[in-house]
Design an enzyme around this catalytic site. Structure first.
Site, short mmCIF file in Angstrom:
data_model
loop_
_atom_site.label_atom_id
_atom_site.label_comp_id
_atom_site.label_asym_id
_atom_site.label_seq_id
_atom_site.Cartn_x
_atom_site.Cartn_y
_atom_site.Cartn_z
CB SER A 155 -0.96 -0.03 1.20
OG SER A 155 -1.89 1.00 1.11
CG ASP A 302 -3.12 4.06 -1.51
OD1 ASP A 302 -3.90 3.89 -2.46
OD2 ASP A 302 -3.04 3.27 -0.55
CG ASP A 304 -2.78 -0.47 -2.66
OD1 ASP A 304 -2.79 0.68 -2.17
OD2 ASP A 304 -3.32 -1.44 -2.11
CG ASP A 306 -6.11 0.36 -0.98
OD1 ASP A 306 -5.35 1.35 -0.92
OD2 ASP A 306 -6.02 -0.60 -0.18
#
Length: 559
Positions: A155, A302, A304, A306
């Site tokens: 992340s 961010d 990734d 999500d």
């Protein structure tokens, strides 16, 4: 005698390191470990062999490197073997496991290892075609009827980290007891040579899953709604750009202006200290681009994709909205779009560390409301969920499609809301004012302490438990809950919650982060607002109280 014991301990350490080296399937980490052994660097070896990375409800996350306390192919292969054994024990032999990954160092290697282990264990594996946003993986699990999914991502952690996130067949992240049962299966893996890893046999997916995900985004927007908002967008060196641009084009929004320096995936994250829109300085390039092109809003994902961050223009430049502010805005927008009053499938949910404003919006709209523990692994499991969010920039706006936070569909919904308001000659900031007038000004803040020594966090929590504060910011603590004991509506978690006396309905929650070496304290005060002319003073007063709470709380924790 003591010297003899120390020598024996060092010999044992070297022996364990050599045994790990003999099995290491990665030439890079093998060379790294061999160099440490040759140099006799027992301090570094002791750190890497002090235990094993613990598999929990966040899966695995840690620094890339050699040894059982680092993220590497050996650790990942064991984790995959443990997951495969758990799935087979649950009766899923032959079931499908979908594997996705981001663009961090070694993510593709870890994903391929996982697909190989699943195939070797008698399960079917499908690998997403390239680095893609985590919500695409979460969608693919349900879309393809998989029994589980794995996303290789850390992340918004620092560049040196990677992680391993596990979902079950409902498309939600694992919770207890699945985490401990998988961990037990991982611990039972002895030699890597005993884990079958064929070189082929899994399915390499094409773009059809991504196309299906993009088609599903139609459900987020109202047909014929305004689409005129002008946006600056940054992918924060992650994997969001292509999917976000395709989604905006699909739905007729003006093409976002990209922050070119952060548009393409780069695991080094060269322009930011931490690739997290919430971190100081991370949005500087986006704000510079916004000052140049003068859009209506700035949107960031961010790495990734999500999470979704939003910034708005002010007289003093661009301001990042807090996650709680975006959470309230999206809730208000969904109410306006027609969330059904009294519908059992129209529940709004949030984590306990998020603003209480969502509950007031839900109550006024006549829809259900639930609080959960921190994390979308809990929010996504709320029965009848229509919308869920938590303050760390995570929003689930289409739970039937993605049972997790989704920074792409959240960006679409923010863009629709901003477009609706723009057509009315209004802004996101104006709607926040409306919500403050209707429900009180909900001012939130964080006291967040990043540490290199995790014992600092344990000591701070112990200090609060041993001697709870009796007042904060001059407000008497009227309720102190140790959440490790659980409550009537929440299972146990390591956290403390305080409610303070007075008109401000002040609340404080302290807890260790589940994904980073941080102690996090979440603060909220609610300042009554009678008239629009009171808003500016209410914001000042709210921040004064928050600052005073932070000062007193720091003293109580000894940090």
């Amino acid at each position: 005698m003591q010297e003899q014991a120390q020598a024996q301990a060092q010999d044992d350490l070297i022996t364990r390191a050599q045994a790990w080296l003999a099995e290491d399937p990665d030439p890079e980490t093998a060379a790294e470990l061999a160099a440490l052994i040759e140099a006799g660097d027992t301090a570094e070896l002791a750190d890497r062999f002090s235990g094993t990375l613990q598999f929990g409800t966040a899966g695995l996350r840690g620094e890339i490197g050699a040894g059982p306390m680092r993220m590497n192919r050996g650790v990942v292969i064991r984790a995959a073997a443990g997951l495969a054994a758990y799935l087979k024990a649950q009766g899923h032999d032959g079931g499908l496991v979908v594997v996705g990954y981001d663009a961090r160092y070694k993510s593709a290697d870890f994903a391929r290892d996982t697909a190989a282990v699943m195939t070797g264990a008698g399960l079917r594996a499908a690998l997403l075609p390239r680095p893609l946003p985590t919500p695409v993986l979460a969608y693919a699990i349900r879309h393809l009827g998989a029994v589980a999914g794995v996303e290789v991502t850390a992340s918004h952690n620092p560049p040196r980290d990677n992680g391993y996130k596990v979902y079950l067949g409902d498309g939600s992240q694992i919770v207890s007891p699945a985490d401990s049962e998988i961990a037990a299966q991982i611990a039972a893996v002895e030699k890597l040579a005993d884990v079958p890893r064929p070189e082929s046999g899994w399915q390499e997916l094409g773009d059809e899953v991504l196309e299906a995900y993009l088609h599903r985004t139609d459900a987020v927007l109202t047909p014929g709604s305004p689409r005129g908002v002008r946006t600056v967008y940054t992918a924060m060196h992650g994997v969001g750009k292509d999917v976000v641009m395709a989604a905006f084009a699909r739905h007729g929004f003006p093409e976002p202006v990209l922050v070119a320096e952060q548009a393409e995936p780069d695991p080094a994250f060269p322009t930011v200290a931490f690739p997290n829109p919430e971190e100081p300085g991370a949005m500087d390039l986006a704000f510079a681009k916004a000052a140049e092109v003068q859009p209506d809003i700035v949107i960031a994902n961010d790495p990734d994709a999500d999470r979704c961050a939003v910034a708005v223009p002010t007289a003093d430049g661009w301001r990042m909205l807090r996650g709680d502010e975006v959470g309230a805005l999206l809730a208000a927008h969904l109410v306006h779009k027609g969330v059904s009053r009294g519908d059992s499938n129209s529940v709004f949910a949030e984590s306990i560390v998020s603003s209480s404003l969502l509950g007031r919006i839900a109550e006024a709209a006549g829809v259900g409301y639930e609080e959960t523990l921190t994390g979308f692994k809990w929010i996504a499991r709320v029965e009848g969920l229509r919308y869920g969010y938590e303050e760390a920039l995570g929003y689930c706006v289409d739970p039937e499609g993605v049972r997790d936070k989704d920074g792409v569909t959240a960006a679409l919904l923010v863009a629709e809301l901003a477009s609706v308001l723009k057509e009315q000659g209004r802004t996101l900031a104006d709607l926040l004012d409306d919500l403050a007038m209707a429900h009180g000004l909900h001012a939130t803040d964080q006291l967040s302490v990043r540490v290199s020594d995790l014992s600092i966090i344990a000591d701070a929590m112990a200090a609060l438990r041993a001697q709870p504060p009796v007042s904060l910011a001059g407000l008497r603590v009227v309720s102190a809950e140790d959440l490790s004991k659980g409550t009537e509506s929440l299972p146990p978690t390591d956290g403390l919650r305080y409610y303070l006396d007075g008109a401000y309905k002040a609340r404080v929650i302290a807890r260790p982060s589940g994904t980073e070496p941080k102690l996090k304290c979440y603060l909220e005060v609610v300042v009554p607002v009678a008239e629009a002319s009171d808003l500016a003073a209410a914001r000042v007063r709210g921040q004064e109280v928050l600052d005073a709470i932070k000062k007193d709380l720091s003293a109580a924790m000894g940090i």
